[in-house]
Scaffold this motif. Structure first.
Motif, PDB file in Angstrom:
ATOM      1  N   VAL A   8       0.852  -1.180   0.000  1.00 32.26           N
ATOM      2  CA  VAL A   8       0.000   0.000   0.000  1.00 32.26           C
ATOM      3  C   VAL A   8       0.890   1.234   0.000  1.00 32.26           C
ATOM      4  O   VAL A   8       1.805   1.345   0.825  1.00 32.26           O
ATOM      5  CB  VAL A   8      -0.938   0.015   1.229  1.00 32.26           C
ATOM      6  CG1 VAL A   8      -1.821   1.256   1.208  1.00 32.26           C
ATOM      7  CG2 VAL A   8      -1.788  -1.246   1.270  1.00 32.26           C
ATOM      8  N   PHE A  10       0.547   5.271   0.362  1.00 30.47           N
ATOM      9  CA  PHE A  10      -0.272   6.449   0.661  1.00 30.47           C
ATOM     10  C   PHE A  10       0.479   7.648   0.140  1.00 30.47           C
ATOM     11  O   PHE A  10       1.620   7.893   0.553  1.00 30.47           O
ATOM     12  CB  PHE A  10      -0.473   6.600   2.175  1.00 30.47           C
ATOM     13  CG  PHE A  10      -1.795   6.112   2.685  1.00 30.47           C
ATOM     14  CD1 PHE A  10      -2.892   6.960   2.726  1.00 30.47           C
ATOM     15  CD2 PHE A  10      -1.943   4.822   3.132  1.00 30.47           C
ATOM     16  CE1 PHE A  10      -4.115   6.517   3.202  1.00 30.47           C
ATOM     17  CE2 PHE A  10      -3.151   4.360   3.613  1.00 30.47           C
ATOM     18  CZ  PHE A  10      -4.244   5.213   3.650  1.00 30.47           C
ATOM     19  N   ASP A  12       0.133  11.606  -0.072  1.00 34.91           N
ATOM     20  CA  ASP A  12      -0.605  12.790   0.374  1.00 34.91           C
ATOM     21  C   ASP A  12       0.397  13.782   0.954  1.00 34.91           C
ATOM     22  O   ASP A  12       1.251  13.402   1.747  1.00 34.91           O
ATOM     23  CB  ASP A  12      -1.637  12.398   1.436  1.00 34.91           C
ATOM     24  CG  ASP A  12      -2.662  13.482   1.693  1.00 34.91           C
ATOM     25  OD1 ASP A  12      -2.294  14.682   1.706  1.00 34.91           O
ATOM     26  OD2 ASP A  12      -3.840  13.146   1.893  1.00 34.91           O
ATOM     27  N   HIS A  21      -3.432   8.321   9.306  1.00 33.33           N
ATOM     28  CA  HIS A  21      -3.668   7.106   8.525  1.00 33.33           C
ATOM     29  C   HIS A  21      -2.755   5.973   8.991  1.00 33.33           C
ATOM     30  O   HIS A  21      -3.182   4.819   9.089  1.00 33.33           O
ATOM     31  CB  HIS A  21      -3.462   7.370   7.032  1.00 33.33           C
ATOM     32  CG  HIS A  21      -4.464   8.309   6.462  1.00 33.33           C
ATOM     33  ND1 HIS A  21      -4.192   9.129   5.401  1.00 33.33           N
ATOM     34  CD2 HIS A  21      -5.743   8.589   6.817  1.00 33.33           C
ATOM     35  CE1 HIS A  21      -5.260   9.853   5.111  1.00 33.33           C
ATOM     36  NE2 HIS A  21      -6.214   9.543   5.960  1.00 33.33           N
ATOM     37  N   MET A  60      -3.178   4.824  -2.454  1.00 31.24           N
ATOM     38  CA  MET A  60      -4.129   5.774  -1.890  1.00 31.24           C
ATOM     39  C   MET A  60      -3.614   7.154  -2.272  1.00 31.24           C
ATOM     40  O   MET A  60      -2.567   7.583  -1.786  1.00 31.24           O
ATOM     41  CB  MET A  60      -4.201   5.609  -0.375  1.00 31.24           C
ATOM     42  CG  MET A  60      -4.357   4.154   0.081  1.00 31.24           C
ATOM     43  SD  MET A  60      -5.849   3.380  -0.506  1.00 31.24           S
ATOM     44  CE  MET A  60      -7.022   4.151   0.572  1.00 31.24           C
ATOM     45  N   VAL A  89      -7.013   4.260  -5.218  1.00 31.41           N
ATOM     46  CA  VAL A  89      -8.161   4.834  -4.529  1.00 31.41           C
ATOM     47  C   VAL A  89      -7.853   6.316  -4.349  1.00 31.41           C
ATOM     48  O   VAL A  89      -6.842   6.678  -3.734  1.00 31.41           O
ATOM     49  CB  VAL A  89      -8.405   4.159  -3.161  1.00 31.41           C
ATOM     50  CG1 VAL A  89      -9.523   4.858  -2.416  1.00 31.41           C
ATOM     51  CG2 VAL A  89      -8.721   2.676  -3.347  1.00 31.41           C
ATOM     52  N   VAL A  91      -8.205   9.523  -2.547  1.00 27.82           N
ATOM     53  CA  VAL A  91      -8.597   9.960  -1.209  1.00 27.82           C
ATOM     54  C   VAL A  91      -8.350  11.464  -1.195  1.00 27.82           C
ATOM     55  O   VAL A  91      -7.202  11.900  -1.128  1.00 27.82           O
ATOM     56  CB  VAL A  91      -7.773   9.251  -0.110  1.00 27.82           C
ATOM     57  CG1 VAL A  91      -8.243   9.698   1.259  1.00 27.82           C
ATOM     58  CG2 VAL A  91      -7.873   7.742  -0.240  1.00 27.82           C
ATOM     59  N   LYS A 115     -12.097  12.811   1.894  1.00 33.53           N
ATOM     60  CA  LYS A 115     -11.467  12.887   3.216  1.00 33.53           C
ATOM     61  C   LYS A 115     -12.497  13.362   4.220  1.00 33.53           C
ATOM     62  O   LYS A 115     -13.395  14.110   3.867  1.00 33.53           O
ATOM     63  CB  LYS A 115     -10.293  13.871   3.201  1.00 33.53           C
ATOM     64  CG  LYS A 115      -9.103  13.379   2.424  1.00 33.53           C
ATOM     65  CD  LYS A 115      -8.000  14.425   2.487  1.00 33.53           C
ATOM     66  CE  LYS A 115      -6.824  14.037   1.632  1.00 33.53           C
ATOM     67  NZ  LYS A 115      -5.794  15.061   1.624  1.00 33.53           N
ATOM     68  N   PHE A 117     -10.377   9.989   5.648  1.00 37.57           N
ATOM     69  CA  PHE A 117     -10.364   8.543   5.520  1.00 37.57           C
ATOM     70  C   PHE A 117     -10.754   7.951   6.870  1.00 37.57           C
ATOM     71  O   PHE A 117     -10.302   8.405   7.906  1.00 37.57           O
ATOM     72  CB  PHE A 117      -8.944   8.116   5.130  1.00 37.57           C
ATOM     73  CG  PHE A 117      -8.840   6.710   4.643  1.00 37.57           C
ATOM     74  CD1 PHE A 117      -9.335   6.361   3.401  1.00 37.57           C
ATOM     75  CD2 PHE A 117      -8.226   5.753   5.403  1.00 37.57           C
ATOM     76  CE1 PHE A 117      -9.226   5.064   2.935  1.00 37.57           C
ATOM     77  CE2 PHE A 117      -8.102   4.457   4.945  1.00 37.57           C
ATOM     78  CZ  PHE A 117      -8.605   4.113   3.711  1.00 37.57           C
ATOM     79  N   HIS A 121     -13.786   2.876   5.665  1.00 37.42           N
ATOM     80  CA  HIS A 121     -13.186   2.820   4.338  1.00 37.42           C
ATOM     81  C   HIS A 121     -12.208   1.655   4.239  1.00 37.42           C
ATOM     82  O   HIS A 121     -12.157   0.958   3.222  1.00 37.42           O
ATOM     83  CB  HIS A 121     -12.470   4.128   3.999  1.00 37.42           C
ATOM     84  CG  HIS A 121     -13.384   5.298   3.869  1.00 37.42           C
ATOM     85  ND1 HIS A 121     -13.165   6.490   4.505  1.00 37.42           N
ATOM     86  CD2 HIS A 121     -14.539   5.459   3.176  1.00 37.42           C
ATOM     87  CE1 HIS A 121     -14.136   7.341   4.203  1.00 37.42           C
ATOM     88  NE2 HIS A 121     -14.980   6.731   3.405  1.00 37.42           N
ATOM     89  N   LEU A 125     -12.474  -1.499   1.702  1.00 38.58           N
ATOM     90  CA  LEU A 125     -11.431  -1.811   0.728  1.00 38.58           C
ATOM     91  C   LEU A 125     -11.217  -3.317   0.628  1.00 38.58           C
ATOM     92  O   LEU A 125     -11.045  -3.857  -0.459  1.00 38.58           O
ATOM     93  CB  LEU A 125     -10.108  -1.140   1.117  1.00 38.58           C
ATOM     94  CG  LEU A 125     -10.004   0.354   0.901  1.00 38.58           C
ATOM     95  CD1 LEU A 125      -8.660   0.859   1.399  1.00 38.58           C
ATOM     96  CD2 LEU A 125     -10.203   0.717  -0.554  1.00 38.58           C
TER      97      LEU A 125
END
Length: 137
Positions: A8, A10, A12, A21, A60, A89, A91, A115, A117, A121, A125
């Protein structure tokens, strides 16, 4: 069961949201390796550095980031990293209906989440048809 492990990513630029998160994922013992990036460029560099890894990716992705936004990341992912099995995904805090519509132009995008998250969620997933094989025992 899926053939490859699922990583995964992320992506952001909001450091505080990334910490939140990360805490959420740790609290539920999320069964995949999770790596956080504050820019899309960092994530692309990670993919380049790990190009021989056999993992599949759940990404993400935030849309609105400085330097390279989520759309530019998706364009790069589709052109240079099309050989990867990746599920994206979105987000985002964007409430622009055009962003939801635009996300459907990218075959990697499997969901669009506003948002913040939430734990729900994460649970959802694991039940998406594309991701279910990764979370089956």
């Amino acid at each position: 069961m899926a053939q490859h492990p699922l990583q995964v990513l992320f992506i952001d630029d909001d450091r505080i949201l990334n910490m939140i998160h990360k805490a959420m994922l740790n609290k539920i013992n999320f069964p995949s390796k999770v790596t956080f990036f504050e820019s899309a460029e960092e994530a692309l560099a990670y993919l380049a550095d790990n190009k021989d890894d056999t993992s599949d990716y759940l990404i993400m992705l935030d849309i609105n980031m400085p330097t390279m936004d989520g759309w530019e990341f998706l364009d790069e992912l589709g052109s240079k990293w099309a050989h990867l099995t990746s599920f994206v995904v979105m987000v985002t805090s964007s409430i622009d209906q055009g962003d939801i519509t635009k996300s459907k132009d990218y075959p990697q995008v499997i969901q669009f989440i506003h948002k913040p998250f939430k734990y729900d969620h994460l649970a959802n997933l694991k039940n998406l048809p594309q991701l279910k094989p990764y979370f089956s025992s």
